[in-house]
Design a protein around this motif. Sequence first.
Motif, PDB file in Angstrom:
ATOM      1  N   ALA A   1       0.873  -1.360   0.060  1.00  0.00           N
ATOM      2  CA  ALA A   1      -0.003   0.057   0.037  1.00  0.00           C
ATOM      3  C   ALA A   1       0.808   1.282  -0.032  1.00  0.00           C
ATOM      4  CB  ALA A   1      -0.952   0.021   1.202  1.00  0.00           C
ATOM      5  N   GLY A   2       1.866   1.415   0.894  1.00  0.00           N
ATOM      6  CA  GLY A   2       2.771   2.347   0.964  1.00  0.00           C
ATOM      7  C   GLY A   2       3.481   2.731  -0.235  1.00  0.00           C
ATOM      8  N   LEU A   3       3.861   1.570  -0.940  1.00  0.00           N
ATOM      9  CA  LEU A   3       4.668   1.509  -2.253  1.00  0.00           C
ATOM     10  C   LEU A   3       4.030   2.097  -3.383  1.00  0.00           C
ATOM     11  CD1 LEU A   3       7.480   1.091  -3.858  1.00  0.00           C
ATOM     12  CD2 LEU A   3       6.789  -1.204  -4.292  1.00  0.00           C
ATOM     13  N   ILE A   4       2.598   1.699  -3.579  1.00  0.00           N
ATOM     14  CA  ILE A   4       1.615   2.105  -4.436  1.00  0.00           C
ATOM     15  C   ILE A   4       1.632   3.682  -4.252  1.00  0.00           C
ATOM     16  CG2 ILE A   4      -0.701   2.088  -5.319  1.00  0.00           C
ATOM     17  CD1 ILE A   4      -0.604  -1.151  -4.556  1.00  0.00           C
ATOM     18  N   ASP A   5       1.067   3.970  -3.038  1.00  0.00           N
ATOM     19  CA  ASP A   5       0.816   5.521  -2.759  1.00  0.00           C
ATOM     20  C   ASP A   5       2.061   6.109  -3.196  1.00  0.00           C
ATOM     21  OD1 ASP A   5      -1.489   4.512  -1.799  1.00  0.00           O
ATOM     22  OD2 ASP A   5      -0.903   5.093   0.385  1.00  0.00           O
ATOM     23  N   TYR A   6       3.440   5.752  -2.940  1.00  0.00           N
ATOM     24  CA  TYR A   6       4.667   6.608  -3.308  1.00  0.00           C
ATOM     25  C   TYR A   6       4.734   6.806  -4.661  1.00  0.00           C
ATOM     26  CZ  TYR A   6       9.369   7.587  -4.002  1.00  0.00           C
ATOM     27  OH  TYR A   6      10.611   8.192  -4.505  1.00  0.00           O
ATOM     28  N   LEU A   7       4.267   5.691  -5.470  1.00  0.00           N
ATOM     29  CA  LEU A   7       4.646   5.549  -7.055  1.00  0.00           C
ATOM     30  C   LEU A   7       3.406   6.396  -7.509  1.00  0.00           C
ATOM     31  CD1 LEU A   7       5.545   1.893  -7.553  1.00  0.00           C
ATOM     32  CD2 LEU A   7       6.896   3.735  -7.766  1.00  0.00           C
ATOM     33  N   ALA A   8       2.445   6.313  -7.034  1.00  0.00           N
ATOM     34  CA  ALA A   8       1.087   7.250  -7.483  1.00  0.00           C
ATOM     35  C   ALA A   8       1.411   8.621  -7.355  1.00  0.00           C
ATOM     36  CB  ALA A   8       0.033   6.804  -7.004  1.00  0.00           C
ATOM     37  N   ILE A   9       1.966   9.043  -6.186  1.00  0.00           N
ATOM     38  CA  ILE A   9       2.254  10.516  -6.041  1.00  0.00           C
ATOM     39  C   ILE A   9       3.548  10.916  -6.994  1.00  0.00           C
ATOM     40  CG2 ILE A   9       2.841  11.970  -4.422  1.00  0.00           C
ATOM     41  CD1 ILE A   9       1.099  10.349  -2.489  1.00  0.00           C
ATOM     42  N   THR A  10       4.529  10.049  -6.688  1.00  0.00           N
ATOM     43  CA  THR A  10       5.646  10.773  -7.396  1.00  0.00           C
ATOM     44  C   THR A  10       5.780  10.322  -8.914  1.00  0.00           C
ATOM     45  OG1 THR A  10       6.772   8.725  -6.807  1.00  0.00           O
ATOM     46  CG2 THR A  10       7.028  10.348  -5.188  1.00  0.00           C
ATOM     47  N   LYS A  11       5.121   9.259  -9.462  1.00  0.00           N
ATOM     48  CA  LYS A  11       5.474   9.101 -11.010  1.00  0.00           C
ATOM     49  C   LYS A  11       4.044   8.909 -11.815  1.00  0.00           C
ATOM     50  CE  LYS A  11       9.677   7.512 -10.106  1.00  0.00           C
ATOM     51  NZ  LYS A  11      10.486   8.268  -9.948  1.00  0.00           N
ATOM     52  N   LEU A  12       2.953   9.092 -11.103  1.00  0.00           N
ATOM     53  CA  LEU A  12       1.854   9.211 -12.004  1.00  0.00           C
ATOM     54  C   LEU A  12       0.871  10.540 -11.611  1.00  0.00           C
ATOM     55  CD1 LEU A  12       0.710   5.311 -11.418  1.00  0.00           C
ATOM     56  CD2 LEU A  12       1.964   6.453 -13.314  1.00  0.00           C
ATOM     57  N   GLY A  13       1.384  11.402 -10.850  1.00  0.00           N
ATOM     58  CA  GLY A  13       0.546  12.631 -10.782  1.00  0.00           C
ATOM     59  C   GLY A  13      -0.661  12.602  -9.566  1.00  0.00           C
ATOM     60  N   VAL A  14      -0.608  11.665  -9.024  1.00  0.00           N
ATOM     61  CA  VAL A  14      -1.893  11.496  -8.063  1.00  0.00           C
ATOM     62  C   VAL A  14      -1.596  12.661  -7.137  1.00  0.00           C
ATOM     63  CG1 VAL A  14      -2.963   9.888  -6.678  1.00  0.00           C
ATOM     64  CG2 VAL A  14      -2.499   9.106  -8.709  1.00  0.00           C
ATOM     65  N   SER A  15      -2.565  13.213  -6.615  1.00  0.00           N
ATOM     66  CA  SER A  15      -2.699  14.243  -5.556  1.00  0.00           C
ATOM     67  C   SER A  15      -1.948  13.574  -4.323  1.00  0.00           C
ATOM     68  CB  SER A  15      -3.871  14.739  -5.258  1.00  0.00           C
ATOM     69  OG  SER A  15      -3.830  15.748  -4.158  1.00  0.00           O
ATOM     70  N   ASP A  16      -1.192  14.435  -3.515  1.00  0.00           N
ATOM     71  CA  ASP A  16      -0.635  14.135  -2.113  1.00  0.00           C
ATOM     72  C   ASP A  16      -1.630  14.392  -1.217  1.00  0.00           C
ATOM     73  OD1 ASP A  16      -0.061  16.627  -2.384  1.00  0.00           O
ATOM     74  OD2 ASP A  16       1.939  16.205  -1.641  1.00  0.00           O
ATOM     75  N   PHE A  17      -2.773  15.195  -1.349  1.00  0.00           N
ATOM     76  CA  PHE A  17      -3.550  15.545  -0.345  1.00  0.00           C
ATOM     77  C   PHE A  17      -3.733  14.930   0.779  1.00  0.00           C
ATOM     78  CE2 PHE A  17      -7.755  16.955   1.530  1.00  0.00           C
ATOM     79  CZ  PHE A  17      -7.579  18.253   1.895  1.00  0.00           C
ATOM     80  N   CYS A  18      -4.044  13.457   0.838  1.00  0.00           N
ATOM     81  CA  CYS A  18      -4.325  12.745   1.763  1.00  0.00           C
ATOM     82  C   CYS A  18      -3.018  12.174   2.764  1.00  0.00           C
ATOM     83  CB  CYS A  18      -5.105  11.344   1.500  1.00  0.00           C
ATOM     84  SG  CYS A  18      -6.916  11.959   0.749  1.00  0.00           S
ATOM     85  N   VAL A  19      -1.787  12.500   2.212  1.00  0.00           N
ATOM     86  CA  VAL A  19      -0.604  12.211   2.882  1.00  0.00           C
ATOM     87  C   VAL A  19      -0.400  13.365   3.773  1.00  0.00           C
ATOM     88  CG1 VAL A  19       1.601  11.441   2.480  1.00  0.00           C
ATOM     89  CG2 VAL A  19       0.077  10.940   0.770  1.00  0.00           C
ATOM     90  N   SER A  20      -0.376  12.887   5.188  1.00  0.00           N
ATOM     91  CA  SER A  20      -0.385  14.137   5.984  1.00  0.00           C
ATOM     92  C   SER A  20       0.223  13.345   7.320  1.00  0.00           C
ATOM     93  CB  SER A  20      -1.556  14.757   6.499  1.00  0.00           C
ATOM     94  OG  SER A  20      -2.413  13.875   6.972  1.00  0.00           O
ATOM     95  N   ASN A  21       0.249  14.011   8.601  1.00  0.00           N
ATOM     96  CA  ASN A  21       0.743  13.376   9.768  1.00  0.00           C
ATOM     97  C   ASN A  21      -0.096  12.295  10.127  1.00  0.00           C
ATOM     98  OD1 ASN A  21       2.437  15.437   9.883  1.00  0.00           O
ATOM     99  ND2 ASN A  21       1.222  16.889  11.047  1.00  0.00           N
ATOM    100  N   ALA A  22      -1.404  12.344   9.406  1.00  0.00           N
ATOM    101  CA  ALA A  22      -2.293  11.237   9.868  1.00  0.00           C
ATOM    102  C   ALA A  22      -1.877   9.976   9.133  1.00  0.00           C
ATOM    103  CB  ALA A  22      -3.805  11.639   9.666  1.00  0.00           C
ATOM    104  N   TYR A  23      -1.222  10.045   8.116  1.00  0.00           N
ATOM    105  CA  TYR A  23      -1.017   8.802   7.224  1.00  0.00           C
ATOM    106  C   TYR A  23      -0.757   7.711   8.042  1.00  0.00           C
ATOM    107  CZ  TYR A  23       0.476   6.181   3.161  1.00  0.00           C
ATOM    108  OH  TYR A  23       0.641   5.272   2.051  1.00  0.00           O
ATOM    109  N   GLY A  24       0.002   7.660   9.011  1.00  0.00           N
ATOM    110  CA  GLY A  24       0.300   6.571   9.848  1.00  0.00           C
ATOM    111  C   GLY A  24      -0.788   5.692  10.350  1.00  0.00           C
ATOM    112  N   PHE A  25      -1.760   6.382  10.755  1.00  0.00           N
ATOM    113  CA  PHE A  25      -3.045   5.807  11.227  1.00  0.00           C
ATOM    114  C   PHE A  25      -3.747   4.845  10.216  1.00  0.00           C
ATOM    115  CE2 PHE A  25      -2.262   9.040  13.877  1.00  0.00           C
ATOM    116  CZ  PHE A  25      -3.014   8.590  15.436  1.00  0.00           C
ATOM    117  N   LEU A  26      -3.456   4.741   9.017  1.00  0.00           N
ATOM    118  CA  LEU A  26      -3.912   3.628   7.996  1.00  0.00           C
ATOM    119  C   LEU A  26      -3.638   2.366   8.534  1.00  0.00           C
ATOM    120  CD1 LEU A  26      -3.292   5.174   4.539  1.00  0.00           C
ATOM    121  CD2 LEU A  26      -5.506   5.068   5.895  1.00  0.00           C
ATOM    122  N   VAL A  27      -2.316   2.141   9.262  1.00  0.00           N
ATOM    123  CA  VAL A  27      -2.169   0.963   9.794  1.00  0.00           C
ATOM    124  C   VAL A  27      -3.514   0.401  10.826  1.00  0.00           C
ATOM    125  CG1 VAL A  27      -0.724  -0.337  11.328  1.00  0.00           C
ATOM    126  CG2 VAL A  27       0.369   1.203   9.680  1.00  0.00           C
TER     127      VAL A  27
END
Length: 191
Positions: free
Chosen positions: A62-88
């Motif tokens: 999940a983390g790798l897909i998010d990283y690739l989506a944001i850095t390589k595919l132009g997906v917005s990083d709006f949801c990546v914040s201090n709260a991202y760790g709570f996805l666990v």
Amino acid sequence: MNSNRFLAVKPGAVALMALMAATRFHHFGTPFALPDASLAVFFFAGLWLGGRYLFALLLLEAGLIDYLAITKLGVSDFCVSNAYGFLVGSYAAMWLGGRWCRKFTALTAVSATQQFAALWAAATLAFLISNGSFYWLSGRYPEPSFGQYLERAAMYYLPHLSSTLIYGVVIFGLVRAGKALLAGKAARQAV
């Protein structure tokens, strides 16, 4: 620990990982992409496969897909914040909901209802963890209030829940149909 067991490839795990990889790019879907199946993936991995190594592997995916989506595919990083760790915690709620659901194994309407209720409860808890942590901790809302949180939660709860429940119904249905076909085949061969 048996290293062969650790290295064994489980087709169900591969299928669930492929489903997450194919759908994780859009939370609610688009006309050209299915909505994110990650919550359903964690639920069914807990239900049918278990194992903390698979849970950790799915988190890494999940983390790798998010990283690739944001850095390589132009997906917005709006949801990546201090709260991202709570996805666990959200994914753990789904995983544990699936593991708890293991006790409902009969091919009956009551068992199917119990499994669906467990999926709904786990998805609701996962939503409260991820949505609540994002609202209160992300810094995206300069003056958070409980009233505003309830409004925003009401706006996102049904889309969040519906895609997870639809994936759940489809996957439960396919598995139950497959089990029924296999049981019918076994019964015909036994005669």
